[in-house]
Scaffold this motif. Structure first.
Motif, PDB file in Angstrom:
ATOM      1  N   GLU A 182      -4.839  26.524   3.247  1.00 55.61           N
ATOM      2  CA  GLU A 182      -4.915  25.354   4.121  1.00 55.61           C
ATOM      3  C   GLU A 182      -5.995  25.460   5.195  1.00 55.61           C
ATOM      4  N   ILE A 183      -6.294  26.680   5.642  1.00 58.28           N
ATOM      5  CA  ILE A 183      -7.160  26.859   6.814  1.00 58.28           C
ATOM      6  C   ILE A 183      -8.303  27.817   6.498  1.00 58.28           C
ATOM      7  N   GLN A 184      -9.496  27.443   6.951  1.00 55.00           N
ATOM      8  CA  GLN A 184     -10.633  28.353   6.872  1.00 55.00           C
ATOM      9  C   GLN A 184     -11.127  28.618   8.283  1.00 55.00           C
ATOM     10  N   ARG A 185     -11.427  29.878   8.564  1.00 57.45           N
ATOM     11  CA  ARG A 185     -11.944  30.274   9.871  1.00 57.45           C
ATOM     12  C   ARG A 185     -13.362  30.788   9.685  1.00 57.45           C
ATOM     13  N   VAL A 186     -14.254  30.307  10.522  1.00 57.60           N
ATOM     14  CA  VAL A 186     -15.652  30.721  10.493  1.00 57.60           C
ATOM     15  C   VAL A 186     -15.926  31.486  11.785  1.00 57.60           C
ATOM     16  N   VAL A 187     -16.502  32.682  11.642  1.00 60.57           N
ATOM     17  CA  VAL A 187     -16.850  33.517  12.788  1.00 60.57           C
ATOM     18  C   VAL A 187     -18.358  33.774  12.712  1.00 60.57           C
ATOM     19  N   CYS A 188     -19.094  33.222  13.679  1.00 60.32           N
ATOM     20  CA  CYS A 188     -20.546  33.373  13.729  1.00 60.32           C
ATOM     21  C   CYS A 188     -20.888  34.308  14.885  1.00 60.32           C
ATOM     22  N   ILE A 189     -21.787  35.248  14.623  1.00 66.84           N
ATOM     23  CA  ILE A 189     -22.135  36.248  15.632  1.00 66.84           C
ATOM     24  C   ILE A 189     -23.647  36.333  15.773  1.00 66.84           C
ATOM     25  N   LYS A 190     -24.109  36.332  17.012  1.00 67.10           N
ATOM     26  CA  LYS A 190     -25.510  36.600  17.342  1.00 67.10           C
ATOM     27  C   LYS A 190     -25.539  37.941  18.058  1.00 67.10           C
ATOM     28  N   PHE A 191     -26.334  38.873  17.561  1.00 64.89           N
ATOM     29  CA  PHE A 191     -26.429  40.194  18.168  1.00 64.89           C
ATOM     30  C   PHE A 191     -27.465  40.191  19.283  1.00 64.89           C
TER      31      PHE A 191
END
Length: 134
Positions: free
Chosen positions: A35-44
């Motif tokens: 049901e759910i998608q999680r997106v984790v975006c990271i800038k170093f």
């Protein structure tokens, strides 16, 4: 010797039937959709070494195994023709069966430890959930 061959003769078809039943069971048992998608975006941060980024990717992949109800996980480096203009460097995608499972991810102790360990290398983080359209 005859008894052994006779026993083996009975066990082979029984084993084959059990394997067949397991295949049929797996094919026809309805699975609950995600049901759910999680997106984790990271800038170093500038100066973060490729080794630190690789460690981050490995640690995240390991950490997600400790989270209950993760249906799928993928991750990768952001691709763009002009890398200096990328808003983020890596993206992680987690898929959960339920909204409650996604909320459980946010409260997970392993996730909190991962964030605390790695946040010194991050300049920007974006995390968001979305529902999966059916």
């Amino acid at each position: 010797m005859k008894t052994r061959n006779k026993t083996l003769g009975y066990l082979v078809p029984v084993f084959a039937l059990c394997v067949f039943m397991l295949v049929i069971y797996g094919a026809y048992v309805p699975h609950k959709p995600a049901e759910i998608q999680r997106v984790v975006c990271i800038k170093f941060k500038p100066g973060t070494t490729p080794e630190d980024i690789d460690k981050h990717m490995r640690d995240f992949a390991t950490m997600k195994n400790a989270v209950k109800d993760v249906v799928a996980y993928t991750a990768g480096h952001v691709q763009n023709s002009q890398p200096e203009q990328n808003e983020f460097d890596v993206i992680h995608y987690l898929t959960f069966r339920t909204k409650e499972a996604a909320q459980g991810y946010e409260a997970n102790a392993d996730r909190k430890l991962f964030n605390k360990t790695n946040e010194a290398n991050w300049s920007k983080v974006l995390e968001m959930n979305s529902n999966i359209e059916k």
